[in-house]
Write a protein that holds these residues in place. Structure first.
Motif, PDB file in Angstrom:
ATOM      1  N   MET A 212       0.813  -1.186   0.000  1.00  0.00           N
ATOM      2  CA  MET A 212       0.000   0.000   0.000  1.00  0.00           C
ATOM      3  C   MET A 212       0.860   1.254   0.000  1.00  0.00           C
ATOM      4  O   MET A 212       0.506   2.244  -0.618  1.00  0.00           O
TER       5      MET A 212
ATOM      6  N   VAL B 168       2.007   2.173  -3.496  1.00  0.00           N
ATOM      7  CA  VAL B 168       0.989   2.829  -4.321  1.00  0.00           C
ATOM      8  C   VAL B 168       0.896   4.310  -3.970  1.00  0.00           C
ATOM      9  O   VAL B 168       0.843   5.173  -4.850  1.00  0.00           O
TER      10      VAL B 168
ATOM     11  N   GLY C  12       3.961   6.078  -5.190  1.00  0.00           N
ATOM     12  CA  GLY C  12       3.878   6.197  -6.646  1.00  0.00           C
ATOM     13  C   GLY C  12       2.953   7.318  -7.078  1.00  0.00           C
ATOM     14  O   GLY C  12       3.264   8.088  -7.996  1.00  0.00           O
ATOM     15  N   ILE C  13       1.808   7.445  -6.417  1.00  0.00           N
ATOM     16  CA  ILE C  13       0.867   8.522  -6.743  1.00  0.00           C
ATOM     17  C   ILE C  13       1.475   9.876  -6.425  1.00  0.00           C
ATOM     18  O   ILE C  13       1.331  10.834  -7.202  1.00  0.00           O
TER      19      ILE C  13
END
Length: 77
Positions: free
Chosen positions: A1, A4, A7-8
């Motif tokens: 998690m 992610v 990365g965002i």
């Protein structure tokens, strides 16, 4: 998690850096620099990918000849 979310955040920072500040009202306006980098890097990347493709092709040809030799030896035995 965590990957992610990180990365965002990185994608958002990259978009913010590329956006033109004078047209949109925010951003760093690095879009032209990014395009210059991509124009300069594209031929280099193409050369590297071409060399890799040639090496993969040569290895594939060697593997095919070796498998044909092994198949021929197995049929003769």
């Amino acid at each position: 998690m965590k990957a992610v979310i990180i990365g965002i955040i990185i994608l958002a920072a990259a978009v913010f850096a590329i956006l033109p500040a004078d047209i949109i009202g925010f951003g760093l306006g690095w879009g032209g620099d990014v395009l210059t980098f991509l124009r300069g890097g594209a031929p280099v990347i193409a050369i590297i990918l071409g060399i890799v493709a040639v090496f993969i092709g040569i290895a594939d040809i060697k593997d095919r000849t070796e498998s044909k030799k092994e198949e021929k030896e197995n049929n003769n035995s």
